[in-house]
Design a protein around this motif. Structure first.
Motif, mmCIF file in Angstrom:
data_model
loop_
_atom_site.group_PDB
_atom_site.id
_atom_site.type_symbol
_atom_site.label_atom_id
_atom_site.label_comp_id
_atom_site.label_asym_id
_atom_site.label_seq_id
_atom_site.Cartn_x
_atom_site.Cartn_y
_atom_site.Cartn_z
ATOM 1 N N VAL A 62 0.858 -1.182 0.000
ATOM 2 C CA VAL A 62 0.000 0.000 0.000
ATOM 3 C C VAL A 62 0.891 1.227 0.000
ATOM 4 O O VAL A 62 1.871 1.304 0.751
ATOM 5 N N SER A 63 0.542 2.204 -0.829
ATOM 6 C CA SER A 63 1.284 3.452 -0.880
ATOM 7 C C SER A 63 0.748 4.391 0.195
ATOM 8 O O SER A 63 -0.448 4.699 0.216
ATOM 9 N N THR A 64 1.601 4.833 1.101
ATOM 10 C CA THR A 64 1.224 5.742 2.185
ATOM 11 C C THR A 64 1.946 7.072 1.995
ATOM 12 O O THR A 64 2.868 7.164 1.182
ATOM 13 N N PRO A 65 1.561 8.111 2.734
ATOM 14 C CA PRO A 65 2.282 9.386 2.627
ATOM 15 C C PRO A 65 3.775 9.267 2.971
ATOM 16 O O PRO A 65 4.585 10.071 2.531
ATOM 17 N N LEU A 66 4.145 8.257 3.742
ATOM 18 C CA LEU A 66 5.539 8.080 4.144
ATOM 19 C C LEU A 66 6.287 7.047 3.311
ATOM 20 O O LEU A 66 7.452 6.773 3.561
ATOM 21 N N GLY A 67 5.612 6.454 2.340
ATOM 22 C CA GLY A 67 6.270 5.442 1.507
ATOM 23 C C GLY A 67 5.383 4.227 1.337
ATOM 24 O O GLY A 67 4.169 4.289 1.492
ATOM 25 N N LEU A 68 5.994 3.086 1.051
ATOM 26 C CA LEU A 68 5.262 1.844 0.843
ATOM 27 C C LEU A 68 5.191 1.055 2.139
ATOM 28 O O LEU A 68 6.145 1.010 2.901
ATOM 29 N N ALA A 69 4.043 0.431 2.363
ATOM 30 C CA ALA A 69 3.849 -0.423 3.535
ATOM 31 C C ALA A 69 3.246 -1.741 3.061
ATOM 32 O O ALA A 69 2.430 -1.767 2.138
ATOM 33 N N THR A 70 3.637 -2.826 3.692
ATOM 34 C CA THR A 70 3.110 -4.141 3.350
ATOM 35 C C THR A 70 2.075 -4.547 4.390
ATOM 36 O O THR A 70 2.311 -4.430 5.590
ATOM 37 N N HIS A 71 0.934 -5.021 3.888
ATOM 38 C CA HIS A 71 -0.149 -5.457 4.768
ATOM 39 C C HIS A 71 -0.690 -6.794 4.275
ATOM 40 O O HIS A 71 -0.720 -7.045 3.075
ATOM 41 N N ALA A 72 -1.159 -7.600 5.204
ATOM 42 C CA ALA A 72 -1.844 -8.844 4.854
ATOM 43 C C ALA A 72 -3.333 -8.535 4.738
ATOM 44 O O ALA A 72 -3.948 -8.069 5.696
ATOM 45 N N LEU A 73 -3.880 -8.760 3.550
ATOM 46 C CA LEU A 73 -5.302 -8.516 3.314
ATOM 47 C C LEU A 73 -5.987 -9.825 2.946
ATOM 48 O O LEU A 73 -5.384 -10.704 2.325
ATOM 49 N N PRO A 74 -7.267 -9.981 3.328
ATOM 50 C CA PRO A 74 -7.961 -11.257 3.085
ATOM 51 C C PRO A 74 -8.154 -11.546 1.606
ATOM 52 O O PRO A 74 -8.407 -10.636 0.812
ATOM 53 N N ASP A 75 -8.021 -12.817 1.252
ATOM 54 C CA ASP A 75 -8.238 -13.280 -0.119
ATOM 55 C C ASP A 75 -9.702 -13.630 -0.370
ATOM 56 O O ASP A 75 -10.131 -13.720 -1.509
ATOM 57 N N VAL A 76 -10.441 -13.848 0.663
ATOM 58 C CA VAL A 76 -11.804 -14.361 0.560
ATOM 59 C C VAL A 76 -12.796 -13.235 0.284
ATOM 60 O O VAL A 76 -12.601 -12.105 0.712
ATOM 61 N N ARG A 77 -13.851 -13.582 -0.476
ATOM 62 C CA ARG A 77 -14.978 -12.669 -0.684
ATOM 63 C C ARG A 77 -16.145 -13.256 0.089
ATOM 64 O O ARG A 77 -16.535 -14.395 -0.133
ATOM 65 N N TYR A 78 -16.710 -12.471 0.970
ATOM 66 C CA TYR A 78 -17.802 -12.948 1.819
ATOM 67 C C TYR A 78 -19.157 -12.653 1.184
ATOM 68 O O TYR A 78 -19.341 -11.640 0.510
ATOM 69 N N VAL A 79 -20.098 -13.539 1.438
ATOM 70 C CA VAL A 79 -21.501 -13.318 1.101
ATOM 71 C C VAL A 79 -22.286 -13.557 2.384
ATOM 72 O O VAL A 79 -22.203 -14.633 2.979
ATOM 73 N N LEU A 80 -23.011 -12.540 2.818
ATOM 74 C CA LEU A 80 -23.825 -12.638 4.023
ATOM 75 C C LEU A 80 -25.277 -12.819 3.632
ATOM 76 O O LEU A 80 -25.785 -12.095 2.780
ATOM 77 N N CYS A 81 -25.934 -13.783 4.254
ATOM 78 C CA CYS A 81 -27.346 -14.029 3.978
ATOM 79 C C CYS A 81 -28.081 -14.144 5.305
ATOM 80 O O CYS A 81 -27.682 -14.922 6.170
ATOM 81 N N SER A 82 -29.125 -13.360 5.467
ATOM 82 C CA SER A 82 -29.879 -13.345 6.719
ATOM 83 C C SER A 82 -31.367 -13.497 6.439
ATOM 84 O O SER A 82 -31.853 -13.135 5.373
ATOM 85 N N ILE A 83 -32.066 -13.983 7.461
ATOM 86 C CA ILE A 83 -33.527 -14.014 7.416
ATOM 87 C C ILE A 83 -34.010 -12.643 7.866
ATOM 88 O O ILE A 83 -33.577 -12.137 8.906
ATOM 89 N N LEU A 84 -34.864 -12.040 7.080
ATOM 90 C CA LEU A 84 -35.341 -10.692 7.394
ATOM 91 C C LEU A 84 -36.025 -10.628 8.757
ATOM 92 O O LEU A 84 -36.533 -11.600 9.261
ATOM 93 N N ARG A 85 -36.030 -9.462 9.320
ATOM 94 C CA ARG A 85 -36.552 -9.069 10.625
ATOM 95 C C ARG A 85 -35.508 -9.319 11.695
ATOM 96 O O ARG A 85 -34.637 -8.504 11.879
ATOM 97 N N ALA A 86 -35.585 -10.440 12.386
ATOM 98 C CA ALA A 86 -34.699 -10.666 13.534
ATOM 99 C C ALA A 86 -33.227 -10.704 13.140
ATOM 100 O O ALA A 86 -32.360 -10.324 13.918
ATOM 101 N N GLY A 87 -32.926 -11.138 11.929
ATOM 102 C CA GLY A 87 -31.538 -11.270 11.517
ATOM 103 C C GLY A 87 -30.887 -9.974 11.062
ATOM 104 O O GLY A 87 -29.674 -9.914 10.899
ATOM 105 N N VAL A 88 -31.652 -8.913 10.859
ATOM 106 C CA VAL A 88 -31.098 -7.679 10.300
ATOM 107 C C VAL A 88 -30.050 -7.037 11.210
ATOM 108 O O VAL A 88 -28.966 -6.687 10.738
ATOM 109 N N PRO A 89 -30.286 -6.855 12.525
ATOM 110 C CA PRO A 89 -29.231 -6.250 13.359
ATOM 111 C C PRO A 89 -27.965 -7.111 13.408
ATOM 112 O O PRO A 89 -26.848 -6.593 13.371
ATOM 113 N N PHE A 90 -28.132 -8.412 13.454
ATOM 114 C CA PHE A 90 -27.016 -9.348 13.449
ATOM 115 C C PHE A 90 -26.235 -9.195 12.142
ATOM 116 O O PHE A 90 -25.010 -9.101 12.128
ATOM 117 N N HIS A 91 -26.960 -9.125 11.035
ATOM 118 C CA HIS A 91 -26.389 -8.938 9.704
ATOM 119 C C HIS A 91 -25.596 -7.626 9.644
ATOM 120 O O HIS A 91 -24.485 -7.584 9.127
#
Length: 118
Positions: free
Chosen positions: A58-87
């Motif tokens: 990642v390019s920062t104002p002070l130079g380059l920094a290395t970070h570990a970022l997730p490879d996975v793409r998440y899909v969230l699926c909830s049941i409407l109503r009660a699951g919305v705040p949890f989601h």
């Protein structure tokens, strides 16, 4: 499959669960929803520990920094109503996740019996 029991260690999670179960606090809808959201945040954080990560520069104002970022793409699926705040709690941490919702309701056939309609 790896099972993670979040009750194995004491944490703030137990406070939020205790408040969800407390019959007096259950009357406070805002607090009940907020605790569901907090539990979703904690669970999203724990799930993120199991993801595969790759090193990214990642390019920062002070130079380059290395970070570990997730490879996975998440899909969230909830049941409407009660699951919305949890989601929403999950989305607070997994903000790039795709979303899906299921609409389901109970159709009572008697006082004690019901069918679930999707």
């Amino acid at each position: 499959m790896n099972v993670i029991n979040l009750s194995d260690h004491n944490s703030l999670l137990q406070t939020f669960i205790a408040e969800l179960r407390d019959k007096d606090i259950q009357q406070d809808s805002l607090r009940f929803r907020r605790n569901l959201e907090r539990i979703g945040e904690i669970m999203a954080y724990e799930i993120s520990k199991k993801a595969n990560y790759s090193q990214t520069t990642v390019s920062t104002p002070l130079g380059l920094a290395t970070h570990a970022l997730p490879d996975v793409r998440y899909v969230l699926c909830s049941i409407l109503r009660a699951g919305v705040p949890f989601h929403n709690g999950f989305l607070n941490y997994l903000d790039k996740a795709e979303n899906a919702f299921i609409s389901a309701y109970r159709k009572y056939v008697s006082k004690t019996e019901f069918d679930v309609h999707v």
